[in-house]
Design a protein around this motif. Structure first.
Motif, PDB file in Angstrom:
ATOM      1  N   ASP A  52       0.828  -1.210   0.000  1.00  0.00           N
ATOM      2  CA  ASP A  52       0.000   0.000   0.000  1.00  0.00           C
ATOM      3  C   ASP A  52       0.859   1.256   0.000  1.00  0.00           C
ATOM      4  OD1 ASP A  52      -2.217  -1.600   0.047  1.00  0.00           O
ATOM      5  OD2 ASP A  52      -2.543  -1.445   2.210  1.00  0.00           O
ATOM      6  N   ARG A 102       1.007   4.115  -2.941  1.00  0.00           N
ATOM      7  CA  ARG A 102       0.707   5.527  -2.665  1.00  0.00           C
ATOM      8  C   ARG A 102       1.864   6.419  -3.110  1.00  0.00           C
ATOM      9  NH1 ARG A 102      -0.962   3.416   2.466  1.00  0.00           N
ATOM     10  NH2 ARG A 102      -3.236   3.174   2.567  1.00  0.00           N
ATOM     11  N   MET A 109      -7.324   5.419  -7.561  1.00  0.00           N
ATOM     12  CA  MET A 109      -6.179   5.967  -6.828  1.00  0.00           C
ATOM     13  C   MET A 109      -5.254   6.756  -7.741  1.00  0.00           C
ATOM     14  SD  MET A 109      -5.186   2.931  -4.126  1.00  0.00           S
ATOM     15  CE  MET A 109      -3.864   3.891  -3.376  1.00  0.00           C
TER      16      MET A 109
END
Length: 295
Positions: free
Chosen positions: A23, A27, A156
């Protein structure tokens, strides 16, 4: 015997750091390259806005006549043209014209891109057994994975809006055109190919003048399935900001507007029937011409 009832799995103290690491890296990737990716897709955003504005700003009689003319050219059937015209008029009378035009504009662009992507891949698959073995599992994953899963990285990277919805629809809708292009070319009669070779046709001439024309009915069936799957993604795409009938359905669910939701659903069904009848009838016409008969 308690161990028989519990499936062995990795200890959470080992698995959690791996998840957090993935994760965190993703990001960081989105923060580093997010702006570049958005700028890369900006022409697509402009194209989607252009088609949406064109469909919503064009007077409804022109849209109805235009789609009726396309239906006639594709099908040569008064019944299909009358059905398409009545369906569009009914959608307009029920007050869902603008949302319907937004949905149609998205479906048309997604179908065009799906054909542009899927047709070459299907052709290469038909020529290479190794390439087919590589692509086939990917297509299986694209069709079986829930759309919400691949929406996560898309949202995202690009946020919510038209482009993420477009990408989600294309990923879901492109496998049928790839599969059926591959199948249609592979089903071309070998005796016809041998005759083409005897006449000295190059590989390109054989593809363009023999294989694709004979495979066209099967390819049209793939286009039909692509359109239907794209329409099936309308409501899911609305969850990430794509305007149209899907958004109306979501609002009806959230606010318990039964009548609005049912009418929007019928409008989606109406669009599906229009595209399905036109593409299927056109495919049957091609099949008849392939068999040597004429309208």
């Amino acid at each position: 015997m308690e161990w028989l009832t519990k499936f062995p799995q990795l200890d959470d103290q080992y698995l959690s750091p791996i998840k957090r690491g993935i994760d965190t890296e993703f990001r960081m990737f989105t923060r580093t390259f997010g702006d570049s990716i958005e700028s890369f897709f900006s022409p697509l955003q402009s194209l989607l806005i252009f088609f949406e504005n064109f469909m919503t700003s064009t007077p409804w009689p022109i849209i109805v006549l235009g789609l009726g003319a396309i239906s006639w050219l594709a099908t040569r059937s008064f019944k299909v043209v009358a059905g398409c015209t009545l369906a569009l008029l009914a959608i307009g009378f029920l007050g869902m014209w603008e949302d319907t035009m937004k949905t149609i504009s998205l479906i048309l662009v997604c179908t065009f891109f799906s054909i542009a992507i899927g047709l070459p891949i299907g052709i290469v698959m038909s020529r290479s057994q190794r390439f087919q073995a590589t692509v086939q599992p990917i297509l299986d994953v694209m069709q079986t994975m829930p759309p919400f899963v691949y929406l996560i990285p898309v949202v995202m990277l690009l946020g919510i809006g038209r482009v993420p919805g477009f990408i989600a629809v294309v990923i879901y809708a492109v496998p049928p055109i790839i599969r059926l292009t591959n199948l249609g070319i592979r089903l071309v009669d070998k005796e016809v190919l041998e005759a083409a070779d005897a006449y000295g046709c190059s590989k390109w001439q054989k593809l363009v003048k023999v294989q694709l024309p004979l495979a066209l009915p099967t390819i049209m069936a793939g286009i039909n399935q692509t359109i239907m799957m794209a329409l099936g993604m309308v409501v899911i795409a609305a969850m990430i900001g794509v305007q149209g009938l899907g958004q109306t359905v979501l609002q009806a669910i959230a606010n318990q507007y039964f009548a609005s939701g049912i009418l929007s659903g019928f409008a989606i069904v109406g669009i599906a029937i229009i595209f399905d009848r036109v593409s299927q009838t056109y495919g049957r016409r091609l099949q008849r011409h392939r068999g040597g008969s004429h309208d």
